[in-house]
Scaffold this active site. Structure first.
Site, short mmCIF file in Angstrom:
data_model
loop_
_atom_site.label_atom_id
_atom_site.label_comp_id
_atom_site.label_asym_id
_atom_site.label_seq_id
_atom_site.Cartn_x
_atom_site.Cartn_y
_atom_site.Cartn_z
CB CYS A 63 -0.92 -0.01 1.25
SG CYS A 63 -0.22 -0.03 2.85
CD GLU A 110 -3.90 5.96 3.78
OE1 GLU A 110 -2.79 6.33 3.76
OE2 GLU A 110 -4.44 4.89 3.62
#
Length: 119
Positions: A63, A110
């Site tokens: 990620c 996020e």
């Protein structure tokens, strides 16, 4: 490294140094990659002990954050190669927004795009 600041619709608002965005708890664009094999097993990785949050945690294959001027797909392929040493076709599955406060005073906020692939 800079991250792309976004609104709740993933519309870019500008960019900011990654740590500053985490210190201020600002919403930014991110992605998570999940790689499976042909038996449906999931490739995990353990976060480095020196990471600024969640060190040592077993987590998704990789990620990160796209850089300004980089698409989600480009960033995901780049990061998969950097972290895992291979590239495979990825498909975007969904996105979600999350916010998590950490003990060290940082906040992860996020707009996360989730991609999957088979290797």
């Amino acid at each position: 490294m800079e991250v792309i600041l976004v609104n709740e619709h993933d519309e870019a608002l500008g960019s900011m140094e990654k740590m500053e965005a985490h210190e201020k708890g600002l919403l930014h664009r991110a992605f998570s990659v999940f790689i499976f094999n042909n038996r449906g097993e999931w490739l995990l990785q353990q976060r480095a002990d020196g990471k600024y949050h969640s060190p040592g945690l077993w987590t998704n294959t990789c990620c990160s954050h796209p850089q300004p001027g980089e698409t989600i797909a480009e960033a995901a392929i780049r990061r998969l190669q950097e972290e895992m040493g291979f590239v495979t076709e990825l498909e975007k599955r969904f996105h979600f927004t999350y916010k998590a406060d950490f003990d060290n005073g940082l906040t992860e906020y996020e707009f996360d795009h989730v991609l999957t692939g088979v290797y």
